[in-house]
Scaffold this motif. Sequence first.
Motif, PDB file in Angstrom:
ATOM      1  N   ILE A  66      39.624  42.587  42.494  1.00 11.61           N
ATOM      2  CA  ILE A  66      39.558  42.964  43.915  1.00 11.61           C
ATOM      3  C   ILE A  66      40.579  42.155  44.723  1.00 11.61           C
ATOM      4  CG2 ILE A  66      38.065  42.951  45.961  1.00 11.61           C
ATOM      5  CD1 ILE A  66      36.957  44.945  44.129  1.00 11.61           C
ATOM      6  N   GLY A  67      40.607  40.856  44.444  1.00  8.78           N
ATOM      7  CA  GLY A  67      41.548  39.974  45.159  1.00  8.78           C
ATOM      8  C   GLY A  67      42.989  40.377  44.878  1.00  8.78           C
ATOM      9  N   LEU A  68      43.270  40.787  43.643  1.00  9.39           N
ATOM     10  CA  LEU A  68      44.638  41.176  43.283  1.00  9.39           C
ATOM     11  C   LEU A  68      45.076  42.423  44.061  1.00  9.39           C
ATOM     12  CD1 LEU A  68      47.187  40.880  41.574  1.00  9.39           C
ATOM     13  CD2 LEU A  68      46.026  42.186  39.753  1.00  9.39           C
ATOM     14  N   GLN A 127      58.634  45.251  41.291  1.00  5.06           N
ATOM     15  CA  GLN A 127      58.144  44.874  42.624  1.00  5.06           C
ATOM     16  C   GLN A 127      56.734  44.307  42.542  1.00  5.06           C
ATOM     17  OE1 GLN A 127      58.671  48.700  44.479  1.00  5.06           O
ATOM     18  NE2 GLN A 127      60.657  48.153  45.403  1.00  5.06           N
ATOM     19  N   MET A 128      55.920  44.907  41.692  1.00  3.79           N
ATOM     20  CA  MET A 128      54.551  44.418  41.525  1.00  3.79           C
ATOM     21  C   MET A 128      54.548  43.008  40.928  1.00  3.79           C
ATOM     22  SD  MET A 128      51.458  46.175  39.395  1.00  3.79           S
ATOM     23  CE  MET A 128      52.040  45.486  37.852  1.00  3.79           C
ATOM     24  N   HIS A 129      55.394  42.789  39.937  1.00 11.11           N
ATOM     25  CA  HIS A 129      55.468  41.449  39.335  1.00 11.11           C
ATOM     26  C   HIS A 129      55.880  40.406  40.369  1.00 11.11           C
ATOM     27  CE1 HIS A 129      55.990  43.108  34.956  1.00 11.11           C
ATOM     28  NE2 HIS A 129      54.746  43.174  35.392  1.00 11.11           N
ATOM     29  N   LEU A 130      56.881  40.736  41.181  1.00 14.71           N
ATOM     30  CA  LEU A 130      57.340  39.783  42.203  1.00 14.71           C
ATOM     31  C   LEU A 130      56.247  39.538  43.245  1.00 14.71           C
ATOM     32  CD1 LEU A 130      61.047  40.945  42.755  1.00 14.71           C
ATOM     33  CD2 LEU A 130      60.197  39.013  41.387  1.00 14.71           C
ATOM     34  N   ALA A 131      55.562  40.620  43.631  1.00 17.50           N
ATOM     35  CA  ALA A 131      54.524  40.488  44.673  1.00 17.50           C
ATOM     36  C   ALA A 131      53.348  39.654  44.189  1.00 17.50           C
ATOM     37  CB  ALA A 131      54.043  41.876  45.110  1.00 17.50           C
ATOM     38  N   GLY A 132      53.158  39.586  42.879  1.00 10.99           N
ATOM     39  CA  GLY A 132      52.015  38.850  42.343  1.00 10.99           C
ATOM     40  C   GLY A 132      52.272  37.369  42.115  1.00 10.99           C
ATOM     41  N   THR A 133      53.528  36.937  42.323  1.00 14.12           N
ATOM     42  CA  THR A 133      53.863  35.546  41.933  1.00 14.12           C
ATOM     43  C   THR A 133      53.022  34.507  42.661  1.00 14.12           C
ATOM     44  OG1 THR A 133      55.713  35.657  43.483  1.00 14.12           O
ATOM     45  CG2 THR A 133      56.232  35.958  41.157  1.00 14.12           C
ATOM     46  N   ASP A 134      52.637  34.783  43.926  1.00 14.57           N
ATOM     47  CA  ASP A 134      51.863  33.770  44.656  1.00 14.57           C
ATOM     48  C   ASP A 134      50.369  34.110  44.710  1.00 14.57           C
ATOM     49  OD1 ASP A 134      52.390  35.972  46.234  1.00 14.57           O
ATOM     50  OD2 ASP A 134      52.461  34.823  48.100  1.00 14.57           O
ATOM     51  N   TYR A 135      49.894  34.884  43.745  1.00 14.25           N
ATOM     52  CA  TYR A 135      48.451  35.168  43.687  1.00 14.25           C
ATOM     53  C   TYR A 135      47.749  33.978  43.053  1.00 14.25           C
ATOM     54  CZ  TYR A 135      44.075  37.642  42.713  1.00 14.25           C
ATOM     55  OH  TYR A 135      42.759  38.026  42.653  1.00 14.25           O
ATOM     56  N   SER A 136      46.678  33.541  43.674  1.00 15.85           N
ATOM     57  CA  SER A 136      46.119  32.242  43.279  1.00 15.85           C
ATOM     58  C   SER A 136      45.122  32.321  42.114  1.00 15.85           C
ATOM     59  CB  SER A 136      45.443  31.592  44.485  1.00 15.85           C
ATOM     60  OG  SER A 136      44.438  32.473  44.978  1.00 15.85           O
ATOM     61  N   LEU A 137      44.419  33.447  41.957  1.00 16.52           N
ATOM     62  CA  LEU A 137      43.434  33.501  40.863  1.00 16.52           C
ATOM     63  C   LEU A 137      44.135  33.747  39.533  1.00 16.52           C
ATOM     64  CD1 LEU A 137      40.514  35.523  42.500  1.00 16.52           C
ATOM     65  CD2 LEU A 137      40.928  33.062  42.497  1.00 16.52           C
TER      66      LEU A 137
END
Lengths: 321, 321
Positions: A66-68, A127-137
Amino acid sequence: MAVYTEVPDEELEAFVARYDIGRPVSCKGIAEGVENSNFLLTTERASFILTLYEKRVRREDLPFFIGLMEHLAARGIACPTPVKARDGEALGELCKRPAAIVTFLDGMWPRRPLARHCQLLGTALAQMHLAGTDYSLRRANDLSVVGWRRLYEATKDRADEVSPGLAEEIRCEIEGFEAHWPKHLPAGVIHADLFPDNVFFLGDRLSGIIDFYFACNDAYAYDLAVCLNAWCFETDGSFNVTKARMLIAAYRKTRAVSKEELDALPMLARGSALRFLLTRLYDWLNHPPGAFVKPKDPREYLDKLRFHAGLRGPGAYGLEP
Amino acid sequence: MAVYTEVPDEELEAFVARYDIGRPVSCKGIAEGVENSNFLLTTERASFILTLYEKRVRREDLPFFIGLMEHLAARGIACPTPVKARDGEALGELCKRPAAIVTFLDGMWPRRPLARHCQLLGTALAQMHLAGTDYSLRRANDLSVVGWRRLYEATKDRADEVSPGLAEEIRCEIEGFEAHWPKHLPAGVIHADLFPDNVFFLGDRLSGIIDFYFACNDAYAYDLAVCLNAWCFETDGSFNVTKARMLIAAYRKTRAVSKEELDALPMLARGSALRFLLTRLYDWLNHPPGAFVKPKDPREYLDKLRFHAGLRGPGAYGLEP
C-alpha cells in the motif's frame, strides 16, 4: 478470475461510508488479479477498485504494498493510488479481510503485445525504478534463489509427471544459481511480476501499472529479465529480438544500465524463467483435477529457461554494445 | 463468475468502432451471469455491459432476448437497453461469438434480501408483465414440464447419490405435474429466473432488472412462484411469510391477479422448485470433480418443493382473501 468473497451490500455501504468518496452506486466483482478479490466500485463521484486481500497475501506485507503505491503515485507513476479513509488509514477491514480502495486506471492490457508496447514498457519500468529509490520500507524477494529451493523440494517428487527429467534439470539449475547468482547488482524496489495483464495502455500511451503484490527489493535488472520473459516471446515460443531491443533501449534512455547489469541479463532471465516455471509447476501439481480455472502450463517457462541457458551473452537480446 | 473468452484489444476497438459510443477506455471481465462472458466496458462517453454469448445460449433465441430488452426499456422498465450499431443492428459478432452492448445500470443486488426488497420486486415484476403484453416475438418455456421430464431422464440414474430416494420422488412429482399442471392461466412474457442477483437496488428504489436469458412465454403467476422460492426463504430454510405477503400484495396493486391464479400458486411454486432442483441436480452430477466453481446444492430446492407440496392452499403465502 478472482472473486473469493461476496460482499453484502450493507457491509459495503458501511465500509465506503468511512471514506470521503460518496455513496456506492455499483460494485461488480472483476476477473482481475489471481490472489485477491477485486471489485469495480463506482460511487456518486468516481470509479475505484476495491480489493479484499485473501489468505495468499501475507497481512504483514500489506503496509509495504500500500505504501509503495502511495509513494509511486505521488511521484507521478501511473499506478493505483490508495484512497485514505477519513481516519487517515488506507487499509481497512471488510468481510473479515484486510481491504483497500484504490483509484481506477483507464486503459486495457494488451492481449497481443507489440514492439511499441515493449518500448513504452521499458520507459515506464525505468521511471518506476527511479521513483522507488527513496521508498523507506523494505521487503525481501521471497521468490528468489532460496524460495526456488523451497519450491523445488515441494515439487520434485512429481515434477517428472510434467516433463521427464524435469526434477533433475531443476535441481541442477538451482545448484548453478546458488553458486553463481549475482548478488551485487544495483538494486531497489522492483515490481517482479510485470506481465502484460498488469500493464494498461490507452491509444499510444502506457496508462497504468497495477498489481504490486509481488513487489520487493531486488536487482533492477531482474525486473527487466522478468519483462524479457513475459513480453518478448511469441506464442509459438520464438524470441522476438526486436521487442527485446526496444524494451531495453527504452529502459536505458531513462535509467543508465551498467555493463555488469547487461552481462548478468542472461543469468537473470534464466533465473526468472525458473521462478515462473516453479510456481506454475507447483500450481499445476496442486490444483484439484478438472478445476474450472486451468493452471498455466509450466513447460512454457521450461522452454524459456533453456533459451536463456543456451545464450553466449546479452547480445542475443539485441543490445547495442 | 463468467469470462470464458478473452477479447484482444484490437478486436474490441474494431467492434466498438461500429457504434456511436466513443472509443473504449477500459474493459474488464465481470463476475456476473453464468452462461455468458460479460465485460464492464467504459468508453469516452459512458459505461456499458458487453456480452459475448457462449454456446449455452442458443443463437436462434437471441433476437427474442435482445428485442425483449429493447421493448421493455422503451416502456420505462429499468432493464438494460441494447445499443444499436451505426448499421441499426443490436447484435454483432466478436471473437467468433454473437455479441451485444447494453446500457449499464447502477445499483447492487441484495445479498440479504429484506421484506422491503420483496415489496419493490412485486411492483417491478407486475410492471414488467404489463409492459410485455404487446411484445410480438414468442419463445416457449423449455424449462417447464416437458423439460423437467428430459432433465429427469438425464439425472435419474445418479440422483440418489444426492439424496436417497430422490429419483423416485422426482418421478412422482413429474407424473403429478404432467396430469395437473395448470395450462390456462393468464400468460405472457415472463422473466423466469428472477433471483436476487438479477435485481439491482439503489437506496430505496429498485434500479434494474437484468439477465433476460431465460425469458419466455408462460403463466404470469409462474414468475411470482419463482420469486417466492428465490426471495422468501431464509438461509436456514424457513419460509418468511411477511416477505411473501409483501411481494404478492405489491404485485396485485399493479396487476390484478385472478382467484384461479392465486389458487394455482402452491402448484406453480412446487413446479418452480422442481425446475431449479433439476437444473442444479444436473449441474451437480455433471461438474468436473474439484471444480473451482462449486455448483449450488440441489437439496435446497428439494426442501422448498416439499414445503409447497405440504400446503393446503395459497393462504400460507400470507394472502388476504
